[in-house]
Write a protein that holds these residues in place. Structure first.
Motif, PDB file in Angstrom:
ATOM      1  N   LYS A  98       0.824  -1.199   0.000  1.00 20.68           N
ATOM      2  CA  LYS A  98       0.000   0.000   0.000  1.00 20.68           C
ATOM      3  C   LYS A  98       0.866   1.260   0.000  1.00 20.68           C
ATOM      4  N   HIS A  99       1.847   1.302   0.870  1.00 18.41           N
ATOM      5  CA  HIS A  99       2.691   2.492   0.951  1.00 18.41           C
ATOM      6  C   HIS A  99       3.586   2.644  -0.274  1.00 18.41           C
ATOM      7  N   PHE A 100       4.015   1.529  -0.855  1.00 18.34           N
ATOM      8  CA  PHE A 100       4.827   1.629  -2.063  1.00 18.34           C
ATOM      9  C   PHE A 100       4.002   2.187  -3.209  1.00 18.34           C
ATOM     10  N   GLN A 101       2.761   1.728  -3.346  1.00 15.06           N
ATOM     11  CA  GLN A 101       1.884   2.194  -4.399  1.00 15.06           C
ATOM     12  C   GLN A 101       1.594   3.697  -4.275  1.00 15.06           C
ATOM     13  N   SER A 102       1.477   4.146  -3.032  1.00 15.82           N
ATOM     14  CA  SER A 102       1.134   5.563  -2.815  1.00 15.82           C
ATOM     15  C   SER A 102       2.355   6.434  -2.556  1.00 15.82           C
TER      16      SER A 102
ATOM     17  N   THR B   2       4.530   6.397  -0.190  1.00 19.39           N
ATOM     18  CA  THR B   2       4.642   6.830   1.210  1.00 19.39           C
ATOM     19  C   THR B   2       5.413   5.796   2.015  1.00 19.39           C
ATOM     20  N   VAL B   3       6.470   5.243   1.413  1.00 18.72           N
ATOM     21  CA  VAL B   3       7.249   4.200   2.077  1.00 18.72           C
ATOM     22  C   VAL B   3       7.847   4.687   3.387  1.00 18.72           C
ATOM     23  N   GLN B   4       8.134   5.995   3.479  1.00 23.14           N
ATOM     24  CA  GLN B   4       8.743   6.519   4.698  1.00 23.14           C
ATOM     25  C   GLN B   4       7.866   6.310   5.927  1.00 23.14           C
ATOM     26  N   GLU B   5       6.580   6.086   5.720  1.00 21.62           N
ATOM     27  CA  GLU B   5       5.685   5.913   6.853  1.00 21.62           C
ATOM     28  C   GLU B   5       5.872   4.564   7.556  1.00 21.62           C
ATOM     29  N   ILE B   6       6.555   3.614   6.912  1.00 23.53           N
ATOM     30  CA  ILE B   6       6.780   2.327   7.577  1.00 23.53           C
ATOM     31  C   ILE B   6       8.011   2.378   8.482  1.00 23.53           C
ATOM     32  N   ILE B   7       8.767   3.478   8.451  1.00 25.26           N
ATOM     33  CA  ILE B   7       9.978   3.616   9.262  1.00 25.26           C
ATOM     34  C   ILE B   7       9.591   4.067  10.664  1.00 25.26           C
ATOM     35  N   ASP B   8      10.140   3.379  11.657  1.00 23.04           N
ATOM     36  CA  ASP B   8       9.888   3.759  13.043  1.00 23.04           C
ATOM     37  C   ASP B   8      10.370   5.192  13.276  1.00 23.04           C
ATOM     38  N   LYS B   9       9.495   6.019  13.829  1.00 22.90           N
ATOM     39  CA  LYS B   9       9.812   7.440  14.041  1.00 22.90           C
ATOM     40  C   LYS B   9      10.990   7.630  14.986  1.00 22.90           C
ATOM     41  N   SER B  10      11.233   6.643  15.872  1.00 21.45           N
ATOM     42  CA  SER B  10      12.330   6.779  16.838  1.00 21.45           C
ATOM     43  C   SER B  10      13.692   6.504  16.219  1.00 21.45           C
ATOM     44  N   MET B  11      13.733   6.012  14.991  1.00 24.54           N
ATOM     45  CA  MET B  11      15.007   5.687  14.333  1.00 24.54           C
ATOM     46  C   MET B  11      15.493   6.882  13.525  1.00 24.54           C
ATOM     47  N   ALA B  12      16.787   7.130  13.640  1.00 25.81           N
ATOM     48  CA  ALA B  12      17.387   8.240  12.895  1.00 25.81           C
ATOM     49  C   ALA B  12      17.848   7.714  11.532  1.00 25.81           C
ATOM     50  N   ILE B  13      17.027   7.895  10.523  1.00 24.64           N
ATOM     51  CA  ILE B  13      17.333   7.422   9.178  1.00 24.64           C
ATOM     52  C   ILE B  13      17.783   8.595   8.322  1.00 24.64           C
ATOM     53  N   GLU B  14      19.036   8.520   7.838  1.00 19.93           N
ATOM     54  CA  GLU B  14      19.564   9.605   7.031  1.00 19.93           C
ATOM     55  C   GLU B  14      19.271   9.417   5.545  1.00 19.93           C
ATOM     56  N   ASP B  15      19.225   8.185   5.103  1.00 26.84           N
ATOM     57  CA  ASP B  15      19.039   7.911   3.681  1.00 26.84           C
ATOM     58  C   ASP B  15      17.701   7.218   3.460  1.00 26.84           C
ATOM     59  N   ALA B  16      16.631   8.008   3.353  1.00 25.11           N
ATOM     60  CA  ALA B  16      15.292   7.445   3.153  1.00 25.11           C
ATOM     61  C   ALA B  16      15.175   6.758   1.794  1.00 25.11           C
ATOM     62  N   GLU B  17      15.925   7.261   0.792  1.00 25.41           N
ATOM     63  CA  GLU B  17      15.867   6.643  -0.536  1.00 25.41           C
ATOM     64  C   GLU B  17      16.396   5.217  -0.510  1.00 25.41           C
ATOM     65  N   GLU B  18      17.398   4.958   0.335  1.00 31.45           N
ATOM     66  CA  GLU B  18      17.938   3.610   0.450  1.00 31.45           C
ATOM     67  C   GLU B  18      16.891   2.658   1.039  1.00 31.45           C
ATOM     68  N   ILE B  19      16.099   3.167   2.015  1.00 30.53           N
ATOM     69  CA  ILE B  19      15.028   2.361   2.596  1.00 30.53           C
ATOM     70  C   ILE B  19      14.014   2.009   1.527  1.00 30.53           C
ATOM     71  N   GLN B  20      13.624   2.987   0.711  1.00 30.16           N
ATOM     72  CA  GLN B  20      12.647   2.755  -0.348  1.00 30.16           C
ATOM     73  C   GLN B  20      13.192   1.733  -1.348  1.00 30.16           C
ATOM     74  N   ARG B  21      14.504   1.801  -1.614  1.00 33.47           N
ATOM     75  CA  ARG B  21      15.118   0.867  -2.559  1.00 33.47           C
ATOM     76  C   ARG B  21      15.060  -0.559  -2.016  1.00 33.47           C
ATOM     77  N   VAL B  22      15.344  -0.715  -0.724  1.00 36.43           N
ATOM     78  CA  VAL B  22      15.304  -2.045  -0.105  1.00 36.43           C
ATOM     79  C   VAL B  22      13.881  -2.594  -0.130  1.00 36.43           C
ATOM     80  N   VAL B  23      12.884  -1.727   0.162  1.00 39.97           N
ATOM     81  CA  VAL B  23      11.489  -2.154   0.122  1.00 39.97           C
ATOM     82  C   VAL B  23      11.117  -2.607  -1.283  1.00 39.97           C
TER      83      VAL B  23
END
Length: 466
Positions: A377-381, A383-404
């Motif tokens: 659902k989030h990939f289609q829309s 909004t992949v960043q919404e699956i990341i825990d807010k307490s985690m300090a993620i610097e490279d959101a694009e890398e997360i989207q790539r892994v997903v």
């Protein structure tokens, strides 16, 4: 008296230990390949029920004999299933392998069937009697990308394959061999399905050996035929079923070890008595807590119980027009009660894994929980960043989207569209490589079904039924 008891205790452990193979056994549940048929059955619901009945029966047979086959139903949708483990697996390991491999065949439905190969076991399902087949158009081989071009390796592999071809047909269709040529070793295993006679086994393995020889100089190869499985490798992979051959040093070391264990056990008996009392009291408390929890759950699901006749009428005999969706273990139908209330009914395919209490737990969880982080659902829309825990300090959101995205590519509904592990590694290492767009994963229907049920239960608290 205590010393005498210790001596007897140590000797018992010593004798028992040497009657057991010391090597670490492995059920070898490594996935090798799955092949699904291209023709569809007429009634897929009946096919699921047939498969459930067959695998229930085969579970005990596999444990006893490491081999089982059975057929159920009426043509043209009569279902035939055969499963077998390699003979070097114990009965327990075979049961473990069968439990895992038997869950993969239903993913081929509504096709008429298919084959699944693990390194330790095999299963096949079709809508016709294939039990005497030794070769088929789907037969294939898997050659390793790693090679050993030394002549000694080729000689060792050739010798292993030749010896297995001679031995297996005369020894219940199974052989595990090891040959060495000038210090270079090769290991092999061959297994025919036990329903085949000696001549059919020999025919199948002859073709398998020819296919395996064409893989040389690959360091490993597997041949997947309709009636047999063959593998060779430059490393040992079979479970040691012989045992008992120990050097004097090994015997002395092991006796010393066992005697030490005996002393520790005697000392631990006193501690065990105290711990046992504490554990017993804790068990009583947990039992009382469990009974209380079951009582609460029983009260929660009382409102969900309906007579079958009521549900049959509400869904117009579970007509296709009222079907809301279908998941891996059941279908969901929309229904309307006589008082006008709308309900959702989940009809399960496979009963053995869903006993009454487990069904209640499932209904209770669905009614109370709905996870917000869904990977498709989030990939289609976007909004992949919404699956990341807010307490985690993620610097490279694009890398997360790539892994997903890579994960979704690996879980596409069609196996032919999924990348190989080599391609996955390249995707992860090379950031500049443009990734293809994934198609819908097969589990989205099940997620949609669960979300619908959870949402329906919150808005219609008396409407969820099974």
């Amino acid at each position: 008296m205590a010393a005498h008891s210790l001596l007897i205790f140590s000797l018992v452990i010593y004798a028992t230990a040497f009657s057991i193979n010391l090597s670490h056994a492995d059920p070898r549940t490594d996935y090798v390949m799955r092949m699904c048929g291209k023709v569809h059955v007429q009634n897929v619901s009946n096919y699921f029920k047939y498969y459930s009945n067959i695998t229930d029966y085969m579970q005990d047979e596999i444990y006893r004999n490491k081999f089982a086959f059975k057929d159920v139903g009426e043509p043209p949708d009569r279902l035939y299933v055969l499963a077998q483990c390699m003979d070097d697996l114990t009965n327990e390991e075979c049961a473990m392998c069968f439990t895992q491999i038997s869950t993969l065949i239903p993913s081929c439905f509504p096709s008429t069937g298919g084959r699944v190969y693990f390194d330790g076991c095999f299963i096949r399902a079709e809508n016709y009697s294939f039990y005497r087949e030794v070769l088929g158009p789907e037969d294939t081989k898997r050659c390793s990308g790693i090679v050993n071009k030394r002549q000694e390796f080729s000689v060792a592999v050739d010798e292993v394959l030749s010896q297995m071809l001679l031995k297996a047909p005369s020894f219940r269709g199974f052989a595990s061999m090891h040959e060495t040529s000038n210090g270079i070793s090769a290991y092999g295993m061959a297994s025919c399905w036990k329903i085949l006679d000696r001549d059919l086994c020999s025919n199948c393995l002859s073709e398998a050996v020819a296919s395996a020889l064409s893989c040389i100089p690959s360091t490993e190869a597997r041949v997947l035929n309709a009636g047999c499985f063959l593998r060779y490798s430059d490393t040992s992979f079979a479970n040691d079923s012989n045992g008992g051959d120990y050097s004097e040093e090994e015997v002395f070391s092991y006796v010393t070890y066992i005697m030490g264990v005996g002393l520790i056990c005697v000392f631990a008996i006193g501690i065990g008595v105290c711990v046992g009392k504490l554990s017993y009291r804790r068990k009583i408390r947990l039992k009382q807590s469990k009974e209380t929890e079951d009582l609460v759950l029983e009260e929660r699901v009382q409102y969900m119980q309906f007579k079958y006749a009521t549900l049959d009428t509400a869904t117009q005999s579970f007509s296709d027009s009222n079907r809301l969706g279908r998941g891996g273990f059941g279908e969901v139908f929309k229904g309307t009660l006589p008082d006008g209330r709308e309900i959702a009914i989940k009809r399960l395919y496979i009963s053995r894994k869903f006993r009454v209490q487990e069904i209640r737990y499932e209904m209770d969880i669905i009614g109370r929980a709905q996870h917000k982080n869904l990977a498709w659902k989030h990939f289609q829309s976007s909004t992949v960043q919404e699956i990341i825990d807010k307490s985690m300090a993620i610097e490279d959101a694009e890398e997360i989207q790539r892994v997903v995205q890579i994960g979704l590519l690996c879980t596409q509904e069609s196996p032919n569209l999924r990348p190989t592990m080599t391609e996955v590694v390249q995707m992860l290492r090379k950031e500049g490589v443009e990734l293809p767009s994934p198609s819908k994963p097969p589990f989205t229907d099940e997620l949609m079904e669960l979300n619908y049920l959870g949402s329906f239960d919150r808005h219609h608290p008396s409407g969820l039924s099974t």
